[in-house]
Scaffold this motif. Structure first.
Motif, PDB file in Angstrom:
ATOM      1  N   SER A  63       3.638   9.008  -3.678  1.00 40.29           N
ATOM      2  CA  SER A  63       2.157   8.729  -3.009  1.00 40.29           C
ATOM      3  C   SER A  63       1.720   7.306  -3.786  1.00 40.29           C
ATOM      4  CB  SER A  63       1.156   9.471  -2.813  1.00 40.29           C
ATOM      5  OG  SER A  63       0.739  10.170  -4.247  1.00 40.29           O
ATOM      6  N   SER A  64       2.395   6.967  -4.904  1.00 41.93           N
ATOM      7  CA  SER A  64       1.624   5.979  -5.781  1.00 41.93           C
ATOM      8  C   SER A  64       2.184   4.509  -5.298  1.00 41.93           C
ATOM      9  CB  SER A  64       2.076   6.334  -6.861  1.00 41.93           C
ATOM     10  OG  SER A  64       3.376   6.241  -7.299  1.00 41.93           O
ATOM     11  N   SER A  65       3.172   4.519  -4.554  1.00 40.80           N
ATOM     12  CA  SER A  65       3.603   3.185  -4.084  1.00 40.80           C
ATOM     13  C   SER A  65       4.321   3.511  -2.909  1.00 40.80           C
ATOM     14  CB  SER A  65       4.874   2.618  -5.071  1.00 40.80           C
ATOM     15  OG  SER A  65       5.536   1.768  -4.727  1.00 40.80           O
ATOM     16  N   PRO A  66       4.248   2.428  -1.988  1.00 44.55           N
ATOM     17  CA  PRO A  66       5.013   2.259  -0.729  1.00 44.55           C
ATOM     18  C   PRO A  66       6.398   2.225  -0.808  1.00 44.55           C
ATOM     19  CG  PRO A  66       3.848   0.494  -0.808  1.00 44.55           C
ATOM     20  CD  PRO A  66       3.451   1.034  -2.008  1.00 44.55           C
ATOM     21  N   ILE A  67       6.903   1.865  -1.797  1.00 44.71           N
ATOM     22  CA  ILE A  67       8.524   1.496  -1.813  1.00 44.71           C
ATOM     23  C   ILE A  67       9.056   2.655  -2.479  1.00 44.71           C
ATOM     24  CG2 ILE A  67       8.179  -1.014  -1.415  1.00 44.71           C
ATOM     25  CD1 ILE A  67       8.482  -1.332  -4.505  1.00 44.71           C
ATOM     26  N   LYS A  68       8.664   3.880  -2.950  1.00 42.83           N
ATOM     27  CA  LYS A  68       9.195   4.768  -3.582  1.00 42.83           C
ATOM     28  C   LYS A  68      10.361   5.736  -2.676  1.00 42.83           C
ATOM     29  CE  LYS A  68       6.303   5.672  -7.646  1.00 42.83           C
ATOM     30  NZ  LYS A  68       7.205   5.769  -8.669  1.00 42.83           N
ATOM     31  N   TRP A  69      10.094   5.728  -1.604  1.00 40.97           N
ATOM     32  CA  TRP A  69      11.178   6.394  -0.578  1.00 40.97           C
ATOM     33  C   TRP A  69      12.451   6.115  -0.569  1.00 40.97           C
ATOM     34  CZ3 TRP A  69      14.291   5.439   3.886  1.00 40.97           C
ATOM     35  CH2 TRP A  69      14.697   6.775   4.445  1.00 40.97           C
ATOM     36  N   LEU A 119      17.886  -2.327   9.912  1.00 36.73           N
ATOM     37  CA  LEU A 119      16.362  -2.028   9.769  1.00 36.73           C
ATOM     38  C   LEU A 119      16.207  -0.785  10.853  1.00 36.73           C
ATOM     39  CD1 LEU A 119      13.728  -3.373   9.201  1.00 36.73           C
ATOM     40  CD2 LEU A 119      13.624  -4.612  11.242  1.00 36.73           C
ATOM     41  N   VAL A 120      15.464   0.164   9.818  1.00 35.87           N
ATOM     42  CA  VAL A 120      14.889   1.355  10.703  1.00 35.87           C
ATOM     43  C   VAL A 120      13.747   1.247  11.455  1.00 35.87           C
ATOM     44  CG1 VAL A 120      14.620   3.714  10.553  1.00 35.87           C
ATOM     45  CG2 VAL A 120      16.392   2.811   9.172  1.00 35.87           C
ATOM     46  N   GLN A 121      12.908   0.806  10.470  1.00 32.06           N
ATOM     47  CA  GLN A 121      11.482   0.528  10.673  1.00 32.06           C
ATOM     48  C   GLN A 121      10.750  -0.601  10.301  1.00 32.06           C
ATOM     49  OE1 GLN A 121       9.200   4.106  10.954  1.00 32.06           O
ATOM     50  NE2 GLN A 121       8.235   3.708  12.573  1.00 32.06           N
ATOM     51  N   MET A 124       6.441  -0.326   7.936  1.00 32.86           N
ATOM     52  CA  MET A 124       6.359   0.963   7.785  1.00 32.86           C
ATOM     53  C   MET A 124       4.807   1.114   7.090  1.00 32.86           C
ATOM     54  SD  MET A 124       8.450   3.432   8.553  1.00 32.86           S
ATOM     55  CE  MET A 124       7.740   4.951   7.541  1.00 32.86           C
ATOM     56  N   ARG A 125       4.392   0.337   6.409  1.00 30.07           N
ATOM     57  CA  ARG A 125       3.439   0.022   5.724  1.00 30.07           C
ATOM     58  C   ARG A 125       3.277  -1.553   5.750  1.00 30.07           C
ATOM     59  NH1 ARG A 125       2.910   4.340   0.754  1.00 30.07           N
ATOM     60  NH2 ARG A 125       3.221   6.261   2.132  1.00 30.07           N
ATOM     61  N   PRO A 126       1.788  -2.107   5.545  1.00 30.61           N
ATOM     62  CA  PRO A 126       1.811  -3.254   5.747  1.00 30.61           C
ATOM     63  C   PRO A 126       2.976  -3.965   4.581  1.00 30.61           C
ATOM     64  CG  PRO A 126      -0.223  -2.572   5.709  1.00 30.61           C
ATOM     65  CD  PRO A 126       0.619  -1.471   5.258  1.00 30.61           C
ATOM     66  N   ASP A 127       3.749  -5.066   5.045  1.00 26.53           N
ATOM     67  CA  ASP A 127       4.466  -5.785   4.393  1.00 26.53           C
ATOM     68  C   ASP A 127       5.525  -5.061   3.745  1.00 26.53           C
ATOM     69  OD1 ASP A 127       3.159  -8.033   4.751  1.00 26.53           O
ATOM     70  OD2 ASP A 127       1.860  -7.749   3.023  1.00 26.53           O
TER      71      ASP A 127
END
Length: 157
Positions: A63-69, A119-121, A124-127
């Motif tokens: 949850s600390s970053s949008p690019i950890k997935w 490109l899946v989605q 997903m979050r802004p940018d």
């Protein structure tokens, strides 16, 4: 022991402790394993929603970053072909303990054509876009990366 040696020892021990804490935070503290998933929501090249059936899913996120997935999975490569090809994939490095995901190998395989980025989605979050690298045998590896859709911003933004 002199005061100088005590001070130097305290400084060295503090630096070692801070380094160990930083390493732990980067590798373990902000990642959570995801539960097994049987499908992945996606958007087809024509904009229609698509659900990709998955097998052998392993994933992590934070949850600390949008690019950890990060994710490792098996899917039907024909179903993934409905997704748009992503032209600038940059697999992001994951923590060392998440051994099914190897960003260096993915980068090499995408460059050689052994795998195709899809490109899946978008947004997903802004940018941030969700990308998967798909191999002909159905293995797939996913990550989220920052996109270049936002124009350059100045220092005062």
């Amino acid at each position: 022991m002199t005061a100088g040696k005590l001070l130097a020892s305290a400084l060295v021990l503090s630096a070692l402790g801070a380094g160990a804490g930083m390493w732990y935070a980067q590798e373990y503290a902000f990642y959570d394993r995801l539960p097994p998933q049987g499908e992945l929501a996606a958007v087809a090249a024509d904009g229609a929603p698509v659900s990709l059936a998955l097998r052998d899913f392993q994933g992590i996120d934070g949850s600390s970053s949008p690019i950890k997935w990060r994710a490792c999975m098996t899917l039907d490569p024909a179903a993934a072909a409905a997704l748009p090809v992503f032209d600038k994939p940059t697999p992001l490095i994951g923590p060392g303990w998440f051994s099914c995901y190897d960003a260096g190998r993915l980068t090499a395989d995408l460059a050689s054509g052994a795998a195709t980025a899809r490109l899946v989605q978008p947004e997903m979050r802004p940018d941030v876009d969700r990308i998967i690298a798909v191999y002909p045998d159905g293995r797939a590896f996913g990550w989220q990366q920052i996109n270049d859709k936002t124009p350059e911003r100045g220092v005062m933004d």
